[in-house]
Design a protein around this motif. Structure first.
Motif, PDB file in Angstrom:
ATOM      1  N   LEU A 188       0.903  -1.194  -0.047  1.00  0.00           N
ATOM      2  CA  LEU A 188      -0.025   0.014   0.187  1.00  0.00           C
ATOM      3  C   LEU A 188       0.837   1.231   0.045  1.00  0.00           C
ATOM      4  N   SER A 189       2.118   1.081   0.725  1.00  0.00           N
ATOM      5  CA  SER A 189       2.980   2.384   0.803  1.00  0.00           C
ATOM      6  C   SER A 189       2.420   3.476   1.207  1.00  0.00           C
ATOM      7  N   ASP A 190       1.479   3.488   2.205  1.00  0.00           N
ATOM      8  CA  ASP A 190       0.669   4.462   3.257  1.00  0.00           C
ATOM      9  C   ASP A 190       0.889   4.231   4.568  1.00  0.00           C
ATOM     10  N   SER A 191       1.622   5.094   5.168  1.00  0.00           N
ATOM     11  CA  SER A 191       1.909   5.121   6.537  1.00  0.00           C
ATOM     12  C   SER A 191       0.934   5.559   7.283  1.00  0.00           C
ATOM     13  N   HIS A 192       0.064   5.902   6.953  1.00  0.00           N
ATOM     14  CA  HIS A 192      -1.155   6.235   7.698  1.00  0.00           C
ATOM     15  C   HIS A 192      -2.296   5.238   7.684  1.00  0.00           C
ATOM     16  N   THR A 193      -2.004   3.903   6.825  1.00  0.00           N
ATOM     17  CA  THR A 193      -3.007   2.814   6.914  1.00  0.00           C
ATOM     18  C   THR A 193      -2.086   1.625   7.598  1.00  0.00           C
ATOM     19  N   LYS A 194      -2.818   1.155   8.559  1.00  0.00           N
ATOM     20  CA  LYS A 194      -2.082   0.184   9.537  1.00  0.00           C
ATOM     21  C   LYS A 194      -3.183  -0.620  10.054  1.00  0.00           C
ATOM     22  N   ARG A 204       0.741  -6.893  17.710  1.00  0.00           N
ATOM     23  CA  ARG A 204       1.448  -6.883  16.138  1.00  0.00           C
ATOM     24  C   ARG A 204       0.994  -5.731  15.451  1.00  0.00           C
ATOM     25  N   ARG A 205       1.654  -5.167  14.339  1.00  0.00           N
ATOM     26  CA  ARG A 205       1.401  -4.092  13.559  1.00  0.00           C
ATOM     27  C   ARG A 205       1.813  -4.536  12.381  1.00  0.00           C
ATOM     28  N   ILE A 206       1.059  -3.964  11.204  1.00  0.00           N
ATOM     29  CA  ILE A 206       1.329  -4.097   9.801  1.00  0.00           C
ATOM     30  C   ILE A 206       1.196  -2.663   9.696  1.00  0.00           C
ATOM     31  N   GLN A 207       2.468  -2.029   8.895  1.00  0.00           N
ATOM     32  CA  GLN A 207       2.342  -0.773   8.315  1.00  0.00           C
ATOM     33  C   GLN A 207       3.287  -0.552   7.200  1.00  0.00           C
ATOM     34  N   ASP A 208       3.089  -0.044   6.139  1.00  0.00           N
ATOM     35  CA  ASP A 208       3.979   0.241   5.114  1.00  0.00           C
ATOM     36  C   ASP A 208       4.339   1.711   4.871  1.00  0.00           C
ATOM     37  N   GLY A 209       4.932   1.843   3.937  1.00  0.00           N
ATOM     38  CA  GLY A 209       5.224   3.372   3.541  1.00  0.00           C
ATOM     39  C   GLY A 209       5.796   4.053   4.500  1.00  0.00           C
ATOM     40  N   GLN A 388       7.841  33.972   0.128  1.00  0.00           N
ATOM     41  CA  GLN A 388       9.039  34.185   0.598  1.00  0.00           C
ATOM     42  C   GLN A 388       9.575  32.873   1.033  1.00  0.00           C
ATOM     43  N   VAL A 389       9.001  31.776   0.985  1.00  0.00           N
ATOM     44  CA  VAL A 389       9.560  30.534   1.326  1.00  0.00           C
ATOM     45  C   VAL A 389      10.120  29.834   0.238  1.00  0.00           C
ATOM     46  N   ARG A 390      11.099  29.101   0.344  1.00  0.00           N
ATOM     47  CA  ARG A 390      11.900  28.207  -0.398  1.00  0.00           C
ATOM     48  C   ARG A 390      12.021  26.805   0.234  1.00  0.00           C
ATOM     49  N   GLN A 391      11.519  25.686  -0.441  1.00  0.00           N
ATOM     50  CA  GLN A 391      11.641  24.624   0.195  1.00  0.00           C
ATOM     51  C   GLN A 391      12.925  23.983  -0.503  1.00  0.00           C
ATOM     52  N   VAL A 392      13.791  23.460   0.553  1.00  0.00           N
ATOM     53  CA  VAL A 392      15.050  23.108   0.070  1.00  0.00           C
ATOM     54  C   VAL A 392      15.306  21.422   0.815  1.00  0.00           C
ATOM     55  N   GLY A 393      15.783  20.583   0.224  1.00  0.00           N
ATOM     56  CA  GLY A 393      15.992  19.178   0.766  1.00  0.00           C
ATOM     57  C   GLY A 393      15.642  18.174  -0.286  1.00  0.00           C
ATOM     58  N   THR A 394      14.968  17.274   0.253  1.00  0.00           N
ATOM     59  CA  THR A 394      14.371  16.078  -0.591  1.00  0.00           C
ATOM     60  C   THR A 394      12.963  15.884  -0.543  1.00  0.00           C
ATOM     61  N   THR A 395      12.102  15.288  -1.351  1.00  0.00           N
ATOM     62  CA  THR A 395      10.829  15.239  -1.267  1.00  0.00           C
ATOM     63  C   THR A 395      10.000  14.397  -0.117  1.00  0.00           C
ATOM     64  N   THR A 396       8.906  15.038   0.507  1.00  0.00           N
ATOM     65  CA  THR A 396       8.180  14.710   1.352  1.00  0.00           C
ATOM     66  C   THR A 396       7.846  13.161   1.383  1.00  0.00           C
ATOM     67  N   ARG A 397       7.304  12.668   2.400  1.00  0.00           N
ATOM     68  CA  ARG A 397       6.917  11.168   2.304  1.00  0.00           C
ATOM     69  C   ARG A 397       5.588  11.007   1.471  1.00  0.00           C
ATOM     70  N   GLU A 431       1.100  10.125  -1.928  1.00  0.00           N
ATOM     71  CA  GLU A 431       1.940   9.107  -2.703  1.00  0.00           C
ATOM     72  C   GLU A 431       3.336   9.826  -3.206  1.00  0.00           C
ATOM     73  N   THR A 432       3.081  10.770  -4.007  1.00  0.00           N
ATOM     74  CA  THR A 432       4.044  11.577  -4.736  1.00  0.00           C
ATOM     75  C   THR A 432       5.036  12.273  -3.704  1.00  0.00           C
ATOM     76  N   GLY A 433       4.602  12.730  -2.678  1.00  0.00           N
ATOM     77  CA  GLY A 433       4.977  13.690  -1.735  1.00  0.00           C
ATOM     78  C   GLY A 433       5.426  15.122  -2.385  1.00  0.00           C
TER      79      GLY A 433
END
Length: 466
Positions: A188-194, A204-209, A388-397, A431-433
Motif C-alpha cells: 500500500l505504501s501508506d504510512s497512515h494505513t495500518k 502486532r502491527r502492519i504498516q507500510d510506506g 518568501q518561502v523556499r523548500q530545500v532538501g528532498t521530497t516529503t513522504r 503518494e508522490t510527496g
C-alpha cells in the motif's frame, strides 16, 4: 485579506454545487455539559456522512457504532490500541432545521456532518460476531467505503479482495487471519494505513510506506541513537544560542549571528499531559508552543533569514502545523484543504492566521526529507503558499490523511486514509510527496548524522549570500 479571499473564491469555483455546511452551522457547543449530562439538543441517533459511524446519544453519554454493510459496537475489552482509536467527538454545531449537525473533536478540527435517524438500526443491537469471515468482510467493507487512494497506490482492490476471500475458512486461527489481512495490505505504501492487534498474546502491527531513510536507520544504528546524535549535533552547531525546549520537541538558535534556525520534530507532545485530545490538553499544547516560539522569534528579529527544519518531523496535531506558518504572514490565507470523498462536501479550507506573538517577514528556507510526513507535510503545503518561502532538501513522504480508526469485530484495529488533503488549487501530493524547489541531500546514507548539519550550514550560507 485579499489573498485569502481570492483563495476562497478559487475553492468555490472548483466545486459550485458541493455543500459547505460549516458556513451555515450554529456556534460550537459541548456535547456533554458542565453537569456531566449531554445537551438535550444533540440527544438521539445520528449517522455520519463519509466516516462510517453511528452515534447514539442519551442523557448520560455517547455510544459509537461502526456503520457499513453491518453495524456493530466495537469491542474494547483491552482498551484502545492507539491514540486515534481512543478519541471521541466532544462538540457539535447544529445545522438549519435540526436534522443534521457537525460533530468535532476539538474546535477547528475536521467538520464531520451527521444526519439524524429516527432510531438506532436494529442490526446495531445484535451481538458482535468475531468469526474470521465476518472480520474479513468488515475489513474489506471499511476499505471499500473509506480508503481514498486506490487510484494512487499499487493495489487493485477487487483482485486483492478476491484473494483475501479465497483464503477464508471457518477454522482459521488468529495467526492465519492476520497473515491474510496483511497480504491484502502489502504494498500500500501508506504510512497512515495500518493494522494493529493482539495475536497469540503479542501486540502486532502492519504498516507500510515508511520511505527510505527511516527503514535504513532502523536497520542500522537504530532510530533512538540517530535522533540523540542529531540533537546533540544541532545544539553543538548552535553553540551558546542553542535552546531545546517543549519536551525536547523543538530546537532553535542562531547561526553565525545572521540566520535563525528552528527545528520541530513533531507537531505536539510539548507538555507532559496525558489527557490527549481534551480541551485542556489542546490549550496547554498551544500554550507551550507559543511560549517557545515567542522566545525564538524575538531572537530572530532583524536577522537575514530563518531556516525552518521539518526534515525530521513525524507529524501530529494539525493545529500546530497551521500555527508554524502563522509566524511568517501578516494576512490570513488558505494553507490547504480537506475533504472525505464520500461525504458529499466541498473541500474544507484550512486558514492560516497570523500569530499574535512576534513574527518574521524575511526570507524563509524550509528543509524537508522523506521523513517529513503527515502534519509535517501539511505545514509544508501551507508554507509553500507564501512567496518568501523556499523548500530545500528532498521530497516529503507523501502521506497526509488523518488516520480514520476502524475497530474490527474481533478487537483488532484498522486505521486508514480517508481524507484528501490538497493545496488550495486542488493539487494533491498523496503518494508522490512534495518535491523541493532546491534539492539537497539531508540524510546521506554514508553518514546520516553529519550530513544533516552540513546541509543546515549549506542552507545558512545560501541564506546569508542572498
Amino acid at each position: 485579506m485579499l489573498l485569502g479571499l481570492l483563495a476562497g473564491a478559487a475553492l468555490a469555483a472548483q466545486t459550485p454545487s458541493a455543500a459547505t455546511p460549516w458556513e451555515q452551522a450554529g456556534p460550537l457547543q459541548p456535547i456533554v455539559t458542565g453537569d456531566g449530562h449531554t445537551d438535550p439538543a444533540v440527544r438521539g441517533t445520528w449517522r455520519s456522512r463519509g466516516y462510517g459511524w453511528i452515534v447514539d446519544i442519551d442523557e448520560d453519554g455517547v455510544t459509537r457504532f461502526q456503520s457499513g454493510d453491518t453495524c456493530y459496537r466495537p469491542p474494547q475489552e483491552d482498551g484502545p490500541l492507539t491514540d486515534m482509536s481512543s478519541v471521541h467527538y466532544r462538540y457539535f454545531r447544529t445545522l438549519p432545521g435540526g436534522k443534521s449537525a457537525i460533530f468535532q473533536l476539538l474546535a477547528g478540527d475536521t467538520n464531520v456532518v451527521f444526519d439524524r435517524l429516527d432510531s438506532l438500526p436494529a442490526a446495531c443491537l445484535s451481538p458482535v460476531d468475531a468469526k474470521p469471515q465476518v472480520v474479513a468482510d468488515a475489513f474489506l467493507d471499511h476499505f471499500e467505503r473509506h480508503y481514498a487512494f486506490f487510484d494512487r497506490r499499487p493495489p487493485d482492490f477487487a483482485a486483492r479482495a478476491a484473494k483475501l476471500r479465497a483464503r477464508m475458512h471457518p477454522d482459521m486461527d488468529d495467526a492465519a487471519l492476520w497473515a491474510a489481512l496483511g497480504a491484502f495490505m502489502d504494498g500500500l505504501s501508506d504510512s497512515h494505513t495500518k493494522l494493529i492487534g493482539m495475536v497469540d498474546g503479542k501486540k502486532r502491527r502492519i504498516q507500510d510506506g515508511q520511505g527510505e531513510t527511516l527503514p535504513r536507520i532502523r536497520g542500522g544504528m537504530g532510530e533512538g541513537a540517530w535522533l540523540t546524535q542529531l540533537m546533540a549535533q544541532a545544539r553543538a552547531g548552535l553553540g551558546d544560542t542553542a535552546h531545546q525546549v517543549a519536551q525536547d520537541r523543538i530546537i532553535w538558535g542562531v547561526i553565525d549571528g545572521r540566520v535563525g534556525y528552528l527545528q520541530v520534530f513533531v507537531m505536539g507532545g510539548f507538555t507532559d499531559r496525558e489527557d490527549f485530545a481534551s480541551p485542556e490538553w489542546a490549550a496547554a499544547e498551544l500554550g507551550a508552543l507559543d511560549s517557545a516560539l515567542d522566545e525564538a522569534f524575538t531572537a530572530f528579529g532583524g536577522l537575514d533569514a530563518v531556516i525552518v527544519d521539518l526534515s525530521n518531523n513525524r507529524g501530529g496535531w494539525d493545529a500546530v502545523a497551521k500555527a508554524l506558518p502563522g509566524r511568517f504572514t501578516e494576512k490570513p490565507y488558505v494553507g490547504f484543504t480537506t475533504r472525505a470523498p464520500r461525504a458529499g462536501l466541498a473541500p474544507f479550507p484550512h486558514w492560516i492566521k497570523p500569530a499574535d506573538g512576534p513574527r518574521f517577514d524575511g526570507p524563509v528556507y524550509l528543509m524537508t526529507s522523506d521523513v517529513t510526513v503527515s502534519g509535517g507535510e501539511l505545514a509544508t503545503l501551507a508554507f509553500r503558499q507564501l512567496p518568501q518561502v523556499r523548500q530545500v532538501g528532498t521530497t516529503t513522504r507523501g502521506s497526509f490523511s488523518t488516520p480514520l480508526a476502524k475497530p474490527l469485530p474481533n478487537g483488532w484495529l484498522l486505521e486508514l486514509s480517508n481524507e484528501v488533503f490538497a493545496a488550495p488549487d486542488g493539487t494533491m501530493f498523496e503518494e508522490t510527496g512534495i518535491a523541493p524547489q532546491e534539492r539537497l541531500e539531508i540524510y546521506d546514507p554514508a553518514d546520516p548524522v553529519a550530513s544533516h548539519w552540513q546541509a543546515v550550514l549549506a542552507v545558512a550560507g545560501e541564506a546569508a549570500r542572498d
